[in-house]
Design an enzyme around this catalytic site. Structure first.
Site, PDB file in Angstrom:
ATOM      1  N   GLY A 164       3.251   1.486  -3.336  1.00  0.00           N
ATOM      2  CA  GLY A 164       2.122   1.476  -4.606  1.00  0.00           C
ATOM      3  C   GLY A 164       1.530   2.970  -4.313  1.00  0.00           C
ATOM      4  O   GLY A 164       1.643   4.035  -5.241  1.00  0.00           O
ATOM      5  N   TYR A 212       1.040  -1.149   0.196  1.00  0.00           N
ATOM      6  CA  TYR A 212      -0.331  -0.550  -0.004  1.00  0.00           C
ATOM      7  C   TYR A 212       1.002   1.625   0.033  1.00  0.00           C
ATOM      8  O   TYR A 212       1.013   2.111  -0.507  1.00  0.00           O
ATOM      9  CB  TYR A 212      -0.982   0.302   1.255  1.00  0.00           C
ATOM     10  CG  TYR A 212      -2.221   1.096   1.090  1.00  0.00           C
ATOM     11  CD1 TYR A 212      -2.651   1.227   0.753  1.00  0.00           C
ATOM     12  CD2 TYR A 212      -1.507   2.040   1.988  1.00  0.00           C
ATOM     13  CE1 TYR A 212      -3.730   2.657   0.702  1.00  0.00           C
ATOM     14  CE2 TYR A 212      -2.189   2.962   2.545  1.00  0.00           C
ATOM     15  CZ  TYR A 212      -3.886   3.159   1.563  1.00  0.00           C
ATOM     16  OH  TYR A 212      -4.418   4.523   1.989  1.00  0.00           O
ATOM     17  N   ASP A 238       3.370  -1.741  12.657  1.00  0.00           N
ATOM     18  CA  ASP A 238       2.509  -0.316  12.983  1.00  0.00           C
ATOM     19  C   ASP A 238       3.277   1.497  13.155  1.00  0.00           C
ATOM     20  O   ASP A 238       4.269   1.374  14.257  1.00  0.00           O
ATOM     21  CB  ASP A 238       1.494  -1.124  13.696  1.00  0.00           C
ATOM     22  CG  ASP A 238       0.138  -0.405  14.139  1.00  0.00           C
ATOM     23  OD1 ASP A 238      -1.336  -1.017  13.559  1.00  0.00           O
ATOM     24  OD2 ASP A 238      -0.252   1.240  14.971  1.00  0.00           O
ATOM     25  N   ARG A 276       4.187   3.693  14.691  1.00  0.00           N
ATOM     26  CA  ARG A 276       3.555   4.611  15.868  1.00  0.00           C
ATOM     27  C   ARG A 276       3.359   5.867  16.418  1.00  0.00           C
ATOM     28  O   ARG A 276       2.391   6.208  17.402  1.00  0.00           O
ATOM     29  CB  ARG A 276       4.805   5.066  17.296  1.00  0.00           C
ATOM     30  CG  ARG A 276       5.876   3.685  17.193  1.00  0.00           C
ATOM     31  CD  ARG A 276       7.114   3.476  17.835  1.00  0.00           C
ATOM     32  NE  ARG A 276       8.092   4.273  15.785  1.00  0.00           N
ATOM     33  CZ  ARG A 276       8.925   3.792  16.570  1.00  0.00           C
ATOM     34  NH1 ARG A 276       9.882   4.162  17.174  1.00  0.00           N
ATOM     35  NH2 ARG A 276       9.685   4.372  15.024  1.00  0.00           N
ATOM     36  N   GLN A 277       3.311   7.062  15.462  1.00  0.00           N
ATOM     37  CA  GLN A 277       2.746   7.841  15.796  1.00  0.00           C
ATOM     38  C   GLN A 277       2.267   8.815  14.537  1.00  0.00           C
ATOM     39  O   GLN A 277       2.759   8.446  13.975  1.00  0.00           O
ATOM     40  CB  GLN A 277       3.418   9.538  16.336  1.00  0.00           C
ATOM     41  CG  GLN A 277       4.745   9.095  16.205  1.00  0.00           C
ATOM     42  CD  GLN A 277       5.644  10.028  17.025  1.00  0.00           C
ATOM     43  OE1 GLN A 277       5.660  10.351  17.662  1.00  0.00           O
ATOM     44  NE2 GLN A 277       7.144  10.428  16.550  1.00  0.00           N
ATOM     45  N   ARG A 278       0.745   9.409  14.464  1.00  0.00           N
ATOM     46  CA  ARG A 278       0.677   9.954  12.945  1.00  0.00           C
ATOM     47  C   ARG A 278      -0.655  11.635  13.309  1.00  0.00           C
ATOM     48  O   ARG A 278      -0.901  11.509  14.028  1.00  0.00           O
ATOM     49  CB  ARG A 278       0.322   9.010  12.409  1.00  0.00           C
ATOM     50  CG  ARG A 278      -0.363   9.990  10.591  1.00  0.00           C
ATOM     51  CD  ARG A 278      -1.651   8.398  10.070  1.00  0.00           C
ATOM     52  NE  ARG A 278      -0.623   7.957   9.791  1.00  0.00           N
ATOM     53  CZ  ARG A 278      -1.018   6.392   9.633  1.00  0.00           C
ATOM     54  NH1 ARG A 278      -2.504   6.225   9.219  1.00  0.00           N
ATOM     55  NH2 ARG A 278      -0.295   5.586   9.323  1.00  0.00           N
TER      56      ARG A 278
END
Ligand code: NAD
Ligand code: UDP
Length: 336
Positions: free
Chosen positions: A150, A147, A274, A276-278
């Site tokens: 892509g 993803y 995964d 850790r922060q966004r």
């Protein structure tokens, strides 16, 4: 309102795409939604089908297509980790080949293209919050790369068609967005937690739930998308999202509170890679588009819970939602 346009929305029967179609029909445009119904559903646009300015065409964007259009919103792609990891090779192809076809159509028809890119291009970010200038930290061989890479390759195609072929492009990096019409089996955190809470099942928090996300209500996102598409010159990339940041555990507790559920929290292993922060930096979108998310998490969650209650047929028998829309806002996660 701008003049009526002929608009193609790939992925138009999906969660975001169907809300976008609603908006474009309301604005008086002619809309074709092109979708292979792999993660979307005709149910999402059933209310639009009788409309004479709306059409749903079942088609896979990895195969070429042609339609007379002024605007192309390219949203076709599985979007939740379980969906895009189900057939990862196909996910890469949908994003690369599908975006290529959207750009070829735009070139042939003289249309403008909006590309739905993602905060995933920043990977597991080492810079927090994330401005558009950050180049990201993606694991190119991990389970999310189908993803992430892509979408990164799609960004590259978009900018090359712009520079080399003069195609008018609008590139947005969308951060976690939620709302009614997310698929029940979508697997993303907001829909998972709401469905689990309404069914009285444990809420599955991955890891310790200390990872953060910044959640944008779908109406706010659609406003940003349309503003960017109709901007006279801005090609992007432009971050679109709501910068209010929460931990996953805070989200779980809030959903339990708002649904007045007896569900408990069950901790599960954290998936590989995964982030850790966004949290988006949206200064650019604010300045150029006047974009300002308006729906706080608590309000958006209430609307989403209502949507899921009706899909699950829980209308009258479910417990009343706790509190009111004027409740004190949620505390926000500390940055960093
Ligand atoms: P979704 O899964 O509900 O919608 C995607 C739609 O694309 C579905 O209707 C699906 O059937 C369709 N589709 C998939 N492959 C296709 C193909 N080969 N041909 C034709 N149609 C195809 O997900 P969504 O959340 O609505 O995401 C829409 C777009 O926004 C995606 O491109 C996604 O990457 C992007 N995005 C979404 C978010 C978010 O938080 N919702 C965040 C970042 C980016
Ligand atoms: N997550 C979780 N429980 C779930 C689904 C997701 O704790 O049932 C976590 C997931 O590990 C991630 C965050 O919630 O840290 C957001 O996940 P989502 O799949 O919604 O989006 P993305 O990871 O792509 O931002």
């Amino acid at each position: 309102m701008s003049a009526a346009l002929r608009i193609l929305v790939t992925g138009g029967a999906g969660f975001v795409g169907s809300h976008l179609c609603d908006r474009l029909i309301r604005d008086g445009h002619e809309v074709v939604a092109l979708d292979d119904l792999s993660t979307g559903s005709h149910v999402n646009v059933a209310h639009l089908l009788p409309h004479r300015r709306f059409r749903l065409v079942e088609h896979d964007v990895t195969r070429p297509y042609d339609v007379e259009v002024d605007r192309i919103y390219n949203l076709a792609s599985p979007a939740s980790p379980p969906h895009y990891q189900r057939d990862p090779v196909r996910t890469t192809l949908v994003n690369v080949v599908g975006t290529y076809h959207a750009l070829k159509l735009a070139e042939g028809r003289g249309a403008r293209v909006f590309q739905a890119s993602t905060s995933e291009v920043y990977g597991d970010p080492e810079v927090h919050p994330q401005p558009e200038s950050y180049r990201g930290s993606v694991n190119p061989v991990g389970i999310r790369s189908c993803y992430d890479e892509g979408k990164r390759c799609a960004e590259s195609l978009v900018m090359d068609f712009h520079r080399r072929h003069g195609v008018e492009v609008r590139l947005a990096r969308i951060f976690n967005t939620y709302g009614p019409r997310m698929a029940l089996d979508d697997g993303r955190v907001v829909s998972n937690f709401i469905v689990q809470a309404l069914r009285g099942e444990d809420l599955t928090v991955y890891g310790a739930g200390a990872q953060t996300r910044s959640f944008c209500y779908v109406d706010d996102l659609v406003e940003g998308i349309v503003r960017l598409m109709e901007h006279p010159t801005e090609a992007g990339p432009v971050n679109l999202g709501n910068p209010e940041e929460f931990t996953v555990l805070e989200l779980a507790e809030e959903v339990i509170h708002l649904t007045a559920s007896r569900s408990r929290i069950a901790f599960r292993p954290l998936p590989q890679d995964d982030p850790r922060q966004r949290q988006p930096v949206i200064d650019h979108a604010k300045r150029v588009l006047g974009f300002e998310p308006k729906v706080p998490l608590r309000v958006g969650l209430r609307r989403t819970i209502e949507g899921f209650r009706s899909v699950l047929g829980l209308g009258r028998h479910a417990p009343a939602l706790a509190g009111s829309e004027s409740d004190t806002p949620l505390p926000r996660a500390a940055n960093g």
